[in-house]
Design a protein around this motif. Sequence first.
Motif, PDB file in Angstrom:
ATOM      1  N   LYS A  50       0.839  -1.306  -0.231  1.00 18.21           N
ATOM      2  CA  LYS A  50      -0.038  -0.081   0.086  1.00 18.21           C
ATOM      3  C   LYS A  50       0.826   1.409   0.000  1.00 18.21           C
ATOM      4  CE  LYS A  50      -3.849   2.386   2.537  1.00 18.21           C
ATOM      5  NZ  LYS A  50      -4.623   2.162   3.434  1.00 18.21           N
ATOM      6  N   GLU A  51       1.984   1.252   0.720  1.00 17.41           N
ATOM      7  CA  GLU A  51       2.789   2.534   0.830  1.00 17.41           C
ATOM      8  C   GLU A  51       3.598   2.794  -0.319  1.00 17.41           C
ATOM      9  OE1 GLU A  51       5.434  -0.891   2.486  1.00 17.41           O
ATOM     10  OE2 GLU A  51       3.281  -0.129   2.767  1.00 17.41           O
ATOM     11  N   ASN A  52       3.763   1.972  -1.100  1.00 16.72           N
ATOM     12  CA  ASN A  52       4.620   2.424  -2.197  1.00 16.72           C
ATOM     13  C   ASN A  52       4.181   1.776  -3.614  1.00 16.72           C
ATOM     14  OD1 ASN A  52       5.571  -0.322  -1.968  1.00 16.72           O
ATOM     15  ND2 ASN A  52       7.674   0.276  -1.064  1.00 16.72           N
ATOM     16  N   PHE A  53       3.210   0.869  -3.563  1.00 14.76           N
ATOM     17  CA  PHE A  53       2.864   0.261  -4.911  1.00 14.76           C
ATOM     18  C   PHE A  53       3.736  -0.675  -5.555  1.00 14.76           C
ATOM     19  CE2 PHE A  53      -0.989   2.300  -4.192  1.00 14.76           C
ATOM     20  CZ  PHE A  53      -2.029   1.830  -5.301  1.00 14.76           C
ATOM     21  N   ARG A  54       4.553  -1.080  -4.945  1.00 12.96           N
ATOM     22  CA  ARG A  54       5.712  -2.191  -5.248  1.00 12.96           C
ATOM     23  C   ARG A  54       4.947  -3.773  -5.174  1.00 12.96           C
ATOM     24  NH1 ARG A  54      11.365  -0.078  -3.292  1.00 12.96           N
ATOM     25  NH2 ARG A  54      11.963   0.267  -5.288  1.00 12.96           N
ATOM     26  N   PRO A  55       5.120  -4.235  -6.186  1.00 10.55           N
ATOM     27  CA  PRO A  55       4.535  -5.828  -6.403  1.00 10.55           C
ATOM     28  C   PRO A  55       4.966  -6.593  -5.217  1.00 10.55           C
ATOM     29  CG  PRO A  55       5.212  -5.086  -8.479  1.00 10.55           C
ATOM     30  CD  PRO A  55       5.997  -3.891  -7.723  1.00 10.55           C
ATOM     31  N   ILE A  56       4.343  -7.472  -4.731  1.00 10.50           N
ATOM     32  CA  ILE A  56       4.886  -8.450  -3.758  1.00 10.50           C
ATOM     33  C   ILE A  56       4.411 -10.034  -4.137  1.00 10.50           C
ATOM     34  CG2 ILE A  56       4.536  -7.039  -1.706  1.00 10.50           C
ATOM     35  CD1 ILE A  56       2.088  -9.667  -1.682  1.00 10.50           C
ATOM     36  N   SER A  57       5.042 -10.903  -3.790  1.00  7.77           N
ATOM     37  CA  SER A  57       4.790 -12.267  -4.197  1.00  7.77           C
ATOM     38  C   SER A  57       3.891 -12.846  -3.338  1.00  7.77           C
ATOM     39  CB  SER A  57       5.914 -13.064  -3.937  1.00  7.77           C
ATOM     40  OG  SER A  57       5.813 -14.675  -4.073  1.00  7.77           O
ATOM     41  N   ILE A  58       2.464 -13.104  -4.014  1.00  6.73           N
ATOM     42  CA  ILE A  58       1.324 -13.793  -3.333  1.00  6.73           C
ATOM     43  C   ILE A  58       1.814 -15.205  -2.471  1.00  6.73           C
ATOM     44  CG2 ILE A  58      -1.095 -14.797  -3.487  1.00  6.73           C
ATOM     45  CD1 ILE A  58      -1.197 -12.778  -5.787  1.00  6.73           C
ATOM     46  N   ARG A  59       2.631 -15.818  -3.445  1.00  7.95           N
ATOM     47  CA  ARG A  59       2.951 -17.105  -2.737  1.00  7.95           C
ATOM     48  C   ARG A  59       3.882 -17.118  -1.730  1.00  7.95           C
ATOM     49  NH1 ARG A  59       6.436 -18.537  -7.255  1.00  7.95           N
ATOM     50  NH2 ARG A  59       4.810 -19.208  -8.394  1.00  7.95           N
ATOM     51  N   ARG A  60       4.559 -16.030  -1.490  1.00  7.54           N
ATOM     52  CA  ARG A  60       5.517 -15.754  -0.272  1.00  7.54           C
ATOM     53  C   ARG A  60       4.644 -15.043   0.676  1.00  7.54           C
ATOM     54  NH1 ARG A  60       9.964 -14.854  -3.724  1.00  7.54           N
ATOM     55  NH2 ARG A  60       9.770 -12.689  -3.699  1.00  7.54           N
ATOM     56  N   LYS A  61       3.901 -14.052   0.599  1.00  2.00           N
ATOM     57  CA  LYS A  61       3.345 -13.158   1.588  1.00  2.00           C
ATOM     58  C   LYS A  61       1.933 -13.853   2.212  1.00  2.00           C
ATOM     59  CE  LYS A  61       2.378  -9.118   3.738  1.00  2.00           C
ATOM     60  NZ  LYS A  61       2.993  -9.009   4.822  1.00  2.00           N
ATOM     61  N   PHE A  62       1.323 -14.427   1.110  1.00  2.00           N
ATOM     62  CA  PHE A  62       0.000 -14.997   1.507  1.00  2.00           C
ATOM     63  C   PHE A  62      -0.188 -16.313   1.073  1.00  2.00           C
ATOM     64  CE2 PHE A  62      -0.701 -10.623   1.038  1.00  2.00           C
ATOM     65  CZ  PHE A  62      -1.230 -10.287   2.277  1.00  2.00           C
ATOM     66  N   PRO A  63       0.624 -17.496   1.560  1.00  2.00           N
ATOM     67  CA  PRO A  63       0.652 -18.757   1.243  1.00  2.00           C
ATOM     68  C   PRO A  63      -0.617 -19.539   1.142  1.00  2.00           C
ATOM     69  CG  PRO A  63       1.920 -18.505   3.541  1.00  2.00           C
ATOM     70  CD  PRO A  63       1.451 -17.098   2.973  1.00  2.00           C
ATOM     71  N   GLU A  64      -1.541 -19.032   1.971  1.00  2.00           N
ATOM     72  CA  GLU A  64      -3.047 -19.679   2.105  1.00  2.00           C
ATOM     73  C   GLU A  64      -3.817 -19.331   0.754  1.00  2.00           C
ATOM     74  OE1 GLU A  64      -3.254 -15.449   4.129  1.00  2.00           O
ATOM     75  OE2 GLU A  64      -1.891 -17.341   4.263  1.00  2.00           O
ATOM     76  N   TRP A  65      -3.526 -17.815   0.402  1.00  2.00           N
ATOM     77  CA  TRP A  65      -4.031 -17.501  -0.979  1.00  2.00           C
ATOM     78  C   TRP A  65      -3.438 -18.263  -2.288  1.00  2.00           C
ATOM     79  CZ3 TRP A  65      -7.265 -13.018  -2.178  1.00  2.00           C
ATOM     80  CH2 TRP A  65      -7.944 -12.512  -1.102  1.00  2.00           C
ATOM     81  N   HIS A  66      -2.150 -18.429  -2.148  1.00  2.95           N
ATOM     82  CA  HIS A  66      -1.224 -19.101  -3.052  1.00  2.95           C
ATOM     83  C   HIS A  66      -1.864 -20.676  -3.284  1.00  2.95           C
ATOM     84  CE1 HIS A  66       1.818 -20.659  -5.684  1.00  2.95           C
ATOM     85  NE2 HIS A  66       2.100 -21.549  -4.729  1.00  2.95           N
ATOM     86  N   GLU A  67      -2.077 -21.190  -2.147  1.00  4.77           N
ATOM     87  CA  GLU A  67      -2.656 -22.425  -2.121  1.00  4.77           C
ATOM     88  C   GLU A  67      -4.022 -22.547  -2.809  1.00  4.77           C
ATOM     89  OE1 GLU A  67      -3.679 -26.042   0.587  1.00  4.77           O
ATOM     90  OE2 GLU A  67      -2.029 -24.589   1.496  1.00  4.77           O
ATOM     91  N   ALA A  68      -5.069 -21.434  -2.294  1.00  2.00           N
ATOM     92  CA  ALA A  68      -6.220 -21.702  -2.712  1.00  2.00           C
ATOM     93  C   ALA A  68      -6.195 -21.377  -4.265  1.00  2.00           C
ATOM     94  CB  ALA A  68      -7.042 -20.576  -2.162  1.00  2.00           C
ATOM     95  N   TYR A  69      -5.539 -20.418  -4.932  1.00  2.00           N
ATOM     96  CA  TYR A  69      -5.502 -20.068  -6.159  1.00  2.00           C
ATOM     97  C   TYR A  69      -4.981 -21.273  -7.052  1.00  2.00           C
ATOM     98  CZ  TYR A  69      -6.567 -15.421  -5.945  1.00  2.00           C
ATOM     99  OH  TYR A  69      -6.770 -13.783  -5.806  1.00  2.00           O
ATOM    100  N   GLU A  70      -3.810 -22.042  -6.543  1.00  2.00           N
ATOM    101  CA  GLU A  70      -3.440 -23.216  -7.303  1.00  2.00           C
ATOM    102  C   GLU A  70      -4.536 -24.152  -7.240  1.00  2.00           C
ATOM    103  OE1 GLU A  70      -0.749 -23.859  -9.015  1.00  2.00           O
ATOM    104  OE2 GLU A  70       0.269 -22.041  -8.486  1.00  2.00           O
ATOM    105  N   ASN A  71      -5.314 -24.335  -6.317  1.00  2.00           N
ATOM    106  CA  ASN A  71      -6.257 -25.348  -6.076  1.00  2.00           C
ATOM    107  C   ASN A  71      -7.486 -25.026  -7.183  1.00  2.00           C
ATOM    108  OD1 ASN A  71      -5.162 -27.118  -4.167  1.00  2.00           O
ATOM    109  ND2 ASN A  71      -5.823 -26.097  -2.511  1.00  2.00           N
ATOM    110  N   ILE A  72      -7.755 -23.879  -7.474  1.00  2.00           N
ATOM    111  CA  ILE A  72      -9.003 -23.599  -8.150  1.00  2.00           C
ATOM    112  C   ILE A  72      -8.820 -23.006  -9.836  1.00  2.00           C
ATOM    113  CG2 ILE A  72     -10.306 -23.259  -6.125  1.00  2.00           C
ATOM    114  CD1 ILE A  72     -10.497 -20.200  -6.906  1.00  2.00           C
ATOM    115  N   LYS A  73      -7.426 -22.771  -9.934  1.00  2.00           N
ATOM    116  CA  LYS A  73      -7.202 -22.172 -11.107  1.00  2.00           C
ATOM    117  C   LYS A  73      -7.547 -23.451 -12.232  1.00  2.00           C
ATOM    118  CE  LYS A  73      -2.364 -23.259 -11.703  1.00  2.00           C
ATOM    119  NZ  LYS A  73      -0.892 -22.748 -11.853  1.00  2.00           N
ATOM    120  N   LYS A  74      -7.874 -22.479 -13.602  1.00  2.00           N
ATOM    121  CA  LYS A  74      -7.903 -23.180 -14.904  1.00  2.00           C
ATOM    122  C   LYS A  74      -6.949 -24.163 -15.161  1.00  2.00           C
ATOM    123  CE  LYS A  74      -9.746 -22.491 -19.376  1.00  2.00           C
ATOM    124  NZ  LYS A  74     -10.218 -21.679 -20.377  1.00  2.00           N
ATOM    125  N   LYS A  75      -7.287 -25.380 -15.368  1.00  2.00           N
ATOM    126  CA  LYS A  75      -5.931 -26.491 -15.490  1.00  2.00           C
ATOM    127  C   LYS A  75      -5.916 -26.778 -16.959  1.00  2.00           C
ATOM    128  CE  LYS A  75      -5.831 -27.858 -11.128  1.00  2.00           C
ATOM    129  NZ  LYS A  75      -5.137 -26.956 -10.149  1.00  2.00           N
TER     130      LYS A  75
END
Length: 139
Positions: A114-139
Amino acid sequence: MHISKKEIEVRYAETDQMGVVYHANYLVWMEVGRTGLIQDMGLNYAGMEAEGVLSPVTDVQVSYKKPLTYGDVATVHTWVELYDGLRVQYGYEIYNQHGELAIEATSWHVCVKKENFRPISIRRKFPEWHEAYENIKKK
């Protein structure tokens, strides 16, 4: 692949002078669909934002197929089209009450500090989001 579905009744205020849904309102409905999909995943944007992370739209593509009008019932279908640990592409289809396709669309999102609009890794910062995205993404 999980597809979230949300019904929206077209309100008079959402139509233009021609009596059809004003094009920008579809973007709002896409957000409704995206929020519903994230809730289906057991997650929410508020938790992410509380940690100082935002998820802005970086690109949108919409193809208008059939107009919707006041009183129609739109059903927004939303899914994760692509996910790479940093960016998410959501897919959308919006149908009328007769099952006819009104729009096809995609939107790209990236998570940023939020403070600088620099991209972050979802995989590292939010592992629960990463796992959820991996589980539901189009295969």
